[in-house]
Design an enzyme around this catalytic site. Sequence first.
Site, mmCIF file in Angstrom:
data_model
loop_
_atom_site.group_PDB
_atom_site.id
_atom_site.type_symbol
_atom_site.label_atom_id
_atom_site.label_comp_id
_atom_site.label_asym_id
_atom_site.label_seq_id
_atom_site.Cartn_x
_atom_site.Cartn_y
_atom_site.Cartn_z
ATOM 1 N N HIS A 311 41.767 -18.060 22.867
ATOM 2 C CA HIS A 311 42.975 -18.729 22.389
ATOM 3 C C HIS A 311 42.647 -20.175 22.093
ATOM 4 O O HIS A 311 41.837 -20.778 22.798
ATOM 5 C CB HIS A 311 44.077 -18.653 23.447
ATOM 6 C CG HIS A 311 45.423 -18.937 22.899
ATOM 7 N ND1 HIS A 311 45.904 -20.217 22.728
ATOM 8 C CD2 HIS A 311 46.380 -18.102 22.440
ATOM 9 C CE1 HIS A 311 47.108 -20.144 22.201
ATOM 10 N NE2 HIS A 311 47.427 -18.883 22.003
ATOM 11 N N ASP A 368 48.107 -10.677 23.559
ATOM 12 C CA ASP A 368 47.996 -9.435 22.785
ATOM 13 C C ASP A 368 47.148 -8.369 23.456
ATOM 14 O O ASP A 368 47.119 -7.233 23.003
ATOM 15 C CB ASP A 368 47.394 -9.743 21.400
ATOM 16 C CG ASP A 368 48.390 -10.437 20.506
ATOM 17 O OD1 ASP A 368 49.573 -10.119 20.617
ATOM 18 O OD2 ASP A 368 47.976 -11.291 19.709
HETATM 19 N N1 ACO Z 1 35.407 -12.601 20.900
HETATM 20 C C1 ACO Z 1 34.152 -13.115 20.848
HETATM 21 N N2 ACO Z 1 33.879 -14.404 20.676
HETATM 22 C C2 ACO Z 1 34.902 -15.238 20.556
HETATM 23 C C3 ACO Z 1 36.242 -14.800 20.603
HETATM 24 C C4 ACO Z 1 36.466 -13.423 20.797
HETATM 25 N N3 ACO Z 1 37.715 -12.936 20.850
HETATM 26 N N4 ACO Z 1 37.085 -15.840 20.452
HETATM 27 C C5 ACO Z 1 36.283 -16.915 20.303
HETATM 28 N N5 ACO Z 1 34.974 -16.551 20.375
HETATM 29 C C6 ACO Z 1 33.810 -17.436 20.309
HETATM 30 C C7 ACO Z 1 33.565 -17.921 18.896
HETATM 31 O O1 ACO Z 1 32.714 -17.053 18.179
HETATM 32 C C8 ACO Z 1 32.941 -19.278 19.155
HETATM 33 O O2 ACO Z 1 31.608 -19.050 19.549
HETATM 34 P P1 ACO Z 1 30.444 -20.131 19.181
HETATM 35 O O3 ACO Z 1 30.787 -21.353 19.979
HETATM 36 O O4 ACO Z 1 29.179 -19.467 19.592
HETATM 37 O O5 ACO Z 1 30.529 -20.349 17.701
HETATM 38 C C9 ACO Z 1 33.691 -19.789 20.382
HETATM 39 O O6 ACO Z 1 34.117 -18.601 21.076
HETATM 40 C C10 ACO Z 1 34.909 -20.639 20.060
HETATM 41 O O7 ACO Z 1 35.758 -19.872 19.233
HETATM 42 P P2 ACO Z 1 36.612 -20.433 18.020
HETATM 43 O O8 ACO Z 1 36.698 -19.368 16.987
HETATM 44 O O9 ACO Z 1 36.048 -21.765 17.596
HETATM 45 O O10 ACO Z 1 37.998 -20.673 18.708
HETATM 46 P P3 ACO Z 1 39.381 -20.909 17.966
HETATM 47 O O11 ACO Z 1 40.203 -21.733 18.875
HETATM 48 O O12 ACO Z 1 39.164 -21.445 16.584
HETATM 49 O O13 ACO Z 1 39.992 -19.452 17.783
HETATM 50 C C11 ACO Z 1 41.124 -17.432 18.251
HETATM 51 C C12 ACO Z 1 40.953 -18.916 18.624
HETATM 52 C C13 ACO Z 1 41.372 -17.324 16.742
HETATM 53 C C14 ACO Z 1 42.319 -16.868 18.975
HETATM 54 C C15 ACO Z 1 39.831 -16.673 18.637
HETATM 55 O O14 ACO Z 1 39.614 -16.760 20.034
HETATM 56 C C16 ACO Z 1 39.889 -15.203 18.202
HETATM 57 O O15 ACO Z 1 39.565 -14.906 17.059
HETATM 58 N N6 ACO Z 1 40.303 -14.270 19.122
HETATM 59 C C17 ACO Z 1 40.406 -12.873 18.762
HETATM 60 C C18 ACO Z 1 41.709 -12.629 17.982
HETATM 61 C C19 ACO Z 1 42.935 -12.711 18.869
HETATM 62 O O16 ACO Z 1 42.997 -12.129 19.939
HETATM 63 N N7 ACO Z 1 43.942 -13.438 18.355
HETATM 64 C C20 ACO Z 1 45.234 -13.593 19.052
HETATM 65 C C21 ACO Z 1 45.390 -14.998 19.506
HETATM 66 S S1 ACO Z 1 46.848 -15.169 20.477
HETATM 67 C C22 ACO Z 1 48.095 -15.079 19.353
HETATM 68 O O17 ACO Z 1 48.006 -15.456 18.223
HETATM 69 C C23 ACO Z 1 49.281 -14.523 19.832
#
Ligand code: ACO
Length: 436
Positions: A311, A368
């Site tokens: 998140h 979620d």
């Molecule tokens: N699975 C694996 N790796 C992940 C995940 C995940 N779910 N989420 C983040 N990471 C990793 C990224 O690849 C990144 O790795 P790196 O540092 O090696 O490049 C690091 O963690 C940071 O992630 P970001 O993408 O920069 O984090 P951001 O804050 O931009 O994204 C998000 C947040 C979009 C929710 C992300 O965690 C994600 O895509 N999660 C999966 C989708 C999801 O569950 N969305 C629902 C969110 S809650 C809602 O909207 C109700």
Amino acid sequence: MTGAKTTADVQLTVGEQYLALETVQATAGNHGIVMAPLNAQTGMVALDPGFLNTAACTSKVTFIDGEAGVLRYRGYPIEQLAGESTFLEVAMLLIRGELPTRHELEAFEARIDKHMYLSDDFRQIFSVMPRRAHPMATLGAAVNMMAGFYPESLDPLDPAAINLATALLLAKMPTIISYIYRRAQGNALLYPQHGQSYIENFARMTFQLPGERFEVPEVFYRALDTLLILHADHEQNCSTSAVRMIGSARANLYMSVSGGVSALSGPLHGGANEAVLEMLSYIRDSGITPLDFMTRVKDKAGGLKLMGFGHRVYKSYDPRAAIVKQHADAVLEALGVRDELLDIAYEVEQVALSDDYFIERRLYPNVDFYTGIIYRAMGFPASMFTPLFALGRLPGWIAQWREMVADPSGKIGRPRQVYVGPGLRDYVPLAVRDPR
Ligand code: ACO
């Protein structure tokens, strides 16, 4: 912009220039540096893709402490509201700012009850959408159509029109969502019944089969109500920011909310609940272990992510996920459902929470991760999960939109950019640059 401003207590040096910037003091959480003079005084802009550091507004609606896993609506902890309140009471709280008296709540519920009906003309629109259409596509279109059906409620500067649009949206959204489902199933559209509660009407209009009584255990209604409360607002998330942005152009509430529906449909936002179920089903059906799946996620093969994890704001356990997880077992048991996907979800969580990749990046289950399993136990197909999220988020979108239009210092949303494209060049006619 509301909030106490302090005199210039942040200093910024840009080349030879020295800027004294004011701050806005938060009542909780991050204080804000007022960046307004930056461009005018230095000719530079703040570059912040994804708004990781940028507050687009001050707000009194919702507070999140992502480090501590805290979520409060208008100051009230989510755990208390989820445990003791109802969705419509929470909607009033978010929209008005205070909890209603009994009389106010009953009057509001009666107003919603009165408006749940959709005219026959409106019902026609469901028959022109393809049955295969994703429910979020139809939902966005239907919310947009409301602007055409209720022109007396469009003026974003008229409080009576705003109150009417608020009531109409809250009242008709469950009916619209139930119709989207029934249309996909090929079943006749039912009418709301006066006197039935909001949640009962929604569940009955969605699931009642012709000629059959509709009976579900009380736990079904309570669980659905709780899930809606958990989704009701989440400050400046992607869809809410979209609603505010559209509304900042003085677009009406329906069209603004329709934009929120579109943003919510994305799998990185509200669409994640559907994606979680697909992921868990994939683990079950492909026969790989959660551990193997996690290895693939960590390899980032094909951009694979652990859906329902991570998140932007929470860097600890999402408090909403904790509540849903607490309820999941009990709800499934009360509904008489045994779901192996829940066991897989528990296992995936266990693996993730003890894995360095997730620990280092502070990735925890978000709201979620477990909701889909409960919705599935209730009988909703995966494609309906995000519309349910939209129903829950509706009061938040409305509350944030109303806060934005009521802000006398509000401005149309218009980010700047840092242009990195080609410099000035002369157009060369086609015949010259590519002669036959
Ligand atoms: N699975 C694996 N790796 C992940 C995940 C995940 N779910 N989420 C983040 N990471 C990793 C990224 O690849 C990144 O790795 P790196 O540092 O090696 O490049 C690091 O963690 C940071 O992630 P970001 O993408 O920069 O984090 P951001 O804050 O931009 O994204 C998000 C947040 C979009 C929710 C992300 O965690 C994600 O895509 N999660 C999966 C989708 C999801 O569950 N969305 C629902 C969110 S809650 C809602 O909207 C109700």
